[in-house]
Scaffold this motif. Sequence first.
Motif, PDB file in Angstrom:
ATOM      1  N   ILE A   7      -5.161 -68.099   9.402  1.00 13.31           N
ATOM      2  CA  ILE A   7      -5.574 -66.636   9.233  1.00 13.31           C
ATOM      3  C   ILE A   7      -6.847 -66.482  10.076  1.00 13.31           C
ATOM      4  CG2 ILE A   7      -6.148 -65.044   7.579  1.00 13.31           C
ATOM      5  CD1 ILE A   7      -4.636 -66.480   5.647  1.00 13.31           C
ATOM      6  N   LYS A   8      -6.729 -65.414  10.913  1.00 19.13           N
ATOM      7  CA  LYS A   8      -8.027 -64.953  11.966  1.00 19.13           C
ATOM      8  C   LYS A   8      -8.200 -63.646  11.370  1.00 19.13           C
ATOM      9  CE  LYS A   8      -7.002 -68.117  15.650  1.00 19.13           C
ATOM     10  NZ  LYS A   8      -6.901 -68.132  17.002  1.00 19.13           N
ATOM     11  N   LEU A   9      -9.240 -63.202  11.306  1.00 21.06           N
ATOM     12  CA  LEU A   9     -10.004 -61.859  11.490  1.00 21.06           C
ATOM     13  C   LEU A   9     -10.409 -61.625  12.836  1.00 21.06           C
ATOM     14  CD1 LEU A   9     -11.648 -61.441   7.944  1.00 21.06           C
ATOM     15  CD2 LEU A   9      -9.359 -61.039   8.523  1.00 21.06           C
ATOM     16  N   GLN A  11     -12.622 -58.816  14.115  1.00 22.60           N
ATOM     17  CA  GLN A  11     -13.047 -57.650  13.611  1.00 22.60           C
ATOM     18  C   GLN A  11     -13.287 -56.490  14.617  1.00 22.60           C
ATOM     19  OE1 GLN A  11     -13.732 -57.579  10.883  1.00 22.60           O
ATOM     20  NE2 GLN A  11     -14.723 -59.212   9.807  1.00 22.60           N
ATOM     21  N   ARG A  14     -10.011 -54.987  14.449  1.00 22.14           N
ATOM     22  CA  ARG A  14      -9.578 -54.556  13.051  1.00 22.14           C
ATOM     23  C   ARG A  14      -8.172 -55.061  12.739  1.00 22.14           C
ATOM     24  NH1 ARG A  14     -12.965 -50.290  14.272  1.00 22.14           N
ATOM     25  NH2 ARG A  14     -11.045 -48.933  14.249  1.00 22.14           N
ATOM     26  N   MET A  16      -5.929 -58.499  11.030  1.00 21.49           N
ATOM     27  CA  MET A  16      -5.716 -59.707  10.718  1.00 21.49           C
ATOM     28  C   MET A  16      -4.637 -60.732  11.231  1.00 21.49           C
ATOM     29  SD  MET A  16      -5.206 -61.365   7.001  1.00 21.49           S
ATOM     30  CE  MET A  16      -6.576 -60.653   6.173  1.00 21.49           C
ATOM     31  N   GLU A  17      -4.940 -61.827  11.818  1.00 20.51           N
ATOM     32  CA  GLU A  17      -3.726 -62.444  12.270  1.00 20.51           C
ATOM     33  C   GLU A  17      -3.353 -63.620  11.466  1.00 20.51           C
ATOM     34  OE1 GLU A  17      -2.603 -64.523  16.581  1.00 20.51           O
ATOM     35  OE2 GLU A  17      -4.307 -63.693  16.294  1.00 20.51           O
ATOM     36  N   VAL A  18      -2.017 -63.511  11.165  1.00 19.76           N
ATOM     37  CA  VAL A  18      -1.521 -64.407  10.154  1.00 19.76           C
ATOM     38  C   VAL A  18      -0.315 -65.177  10.780  1.00 19.76           C
ATOM     39  CG1 VAL A  18      -0.741 -65.026   7.833  1.00 19.76           C
ATOM     40  CG2 VAL A  18      -2.164 -63.070   8.258  1.00 19.76           C
ATOM     41  N   ARG A  27       0.174 -59.580  13.336  1.00 15.51           N
ATOM     42  CA  ARG A  27      -0.745 -58.936  13.330  1.00 15.51           C
ATOM     43  C   ARG A  27      -0.957 -57.884  12.585  1.00 15.51           C
ATOM     44  NH1 ARG A  27      -4.260 -60.374  17.589  1.00 15.51           N
ATOM     45  NH2 ARG A  27      -4.772 -58.274  17.983  1.00 15.51           N
ATOM     46  N   TYR A  30      -6.195 -54.090   9.627  1.00 18.05           N
ATOM     47  CA  TYR A  30      -6.805 -53.879   8.425  1.00 18.05           C
ATOM     48  C   TYR A  30      -6.409 -52.418   7.311  1.00 18.05           C
ATOM     49  CZ  TYR A  30     -10.317 -57.206  10.022  1.00 18.05           C
ATOM     50  OH  TYR A  30     -10.996 -58.252  10.646  1.00 18.05           O
ATOM     51  N   VAL A  64     -13.130 -62.545   3.141  1.00 17.25           N
ATOM     52  CA  VAL A  64     -11.709 -62.846   2.654  1.00 17.25           C
ATOM     53  C   VAL A  64     -11.902 -63.986   1.786  1.00 17.25           C
ATOM     54  CG1 VAL A  64      -9.468 -63.589   3.241  1.00 17.25           C
ATOM     55  CG2 VAL A  64     -10.461 -62.032   4.636  1.00 17.25           C
ATOM     56  N   PRO A  74      -9.115 -60.040  -0.168  1.00 17.91           N
ATOM     57  CA  PRO A  74     -10.102 -59.519   0.765  1.00 17.91           C
ATOM     58  C   PRO A  74     -10.958 -58.251   0.196  1.00 17.91           C
ATOM     59  CG  PRO A  74      -7.906 -58.609   1.438  1.00 17.91           C
ATOM     60  CD  PRO A  74      -7.845 -59.517   0.127  1.00 17.91           C
TER      61      PRO A  74
END
Length: 115
Positions: A7-9, A11, A14, A16-18, A27, A30, A64, A74
């Motif tokens: 899981i990457k944020l 910023q 905006r 979140m890559e899961v 992708r 937010y 998160v 989150p």
Amino acid sequence: MPTPTEIKLHQQSRVMEVAFDDGRSFRLPYEYLRVYSPSAEVRGHGPGQEVLQVGKKEIEIRLVEPVGSYAIQPTFSDGHSTGIYSWEYLYQLGIEQDSRWAAYLKQMDAAGASR
């Protein structure tokens, strides 16, 4: 049920890559995560009690936190932090992203509301 391997944020964008262990990756903006929060504040306590989320276009995720080994929680820049996103729900949000987003935009338009 697939589980996340990463899981990457992001910023700046905006998003979140899961990535899941079945090879799928999503992708999730937010704003999308915020307006589809699984919290009672957004969903209500039963059918027809959903609350349309407006003005979330510039929302950020500040933090998160893991919830056991089955979910994340989150904290958004508007203070919202009560939604617990299970792996199953995150996967569902990824699979249904196009149709859910279209439905949200249609609701916003019908309400004369602004993102």
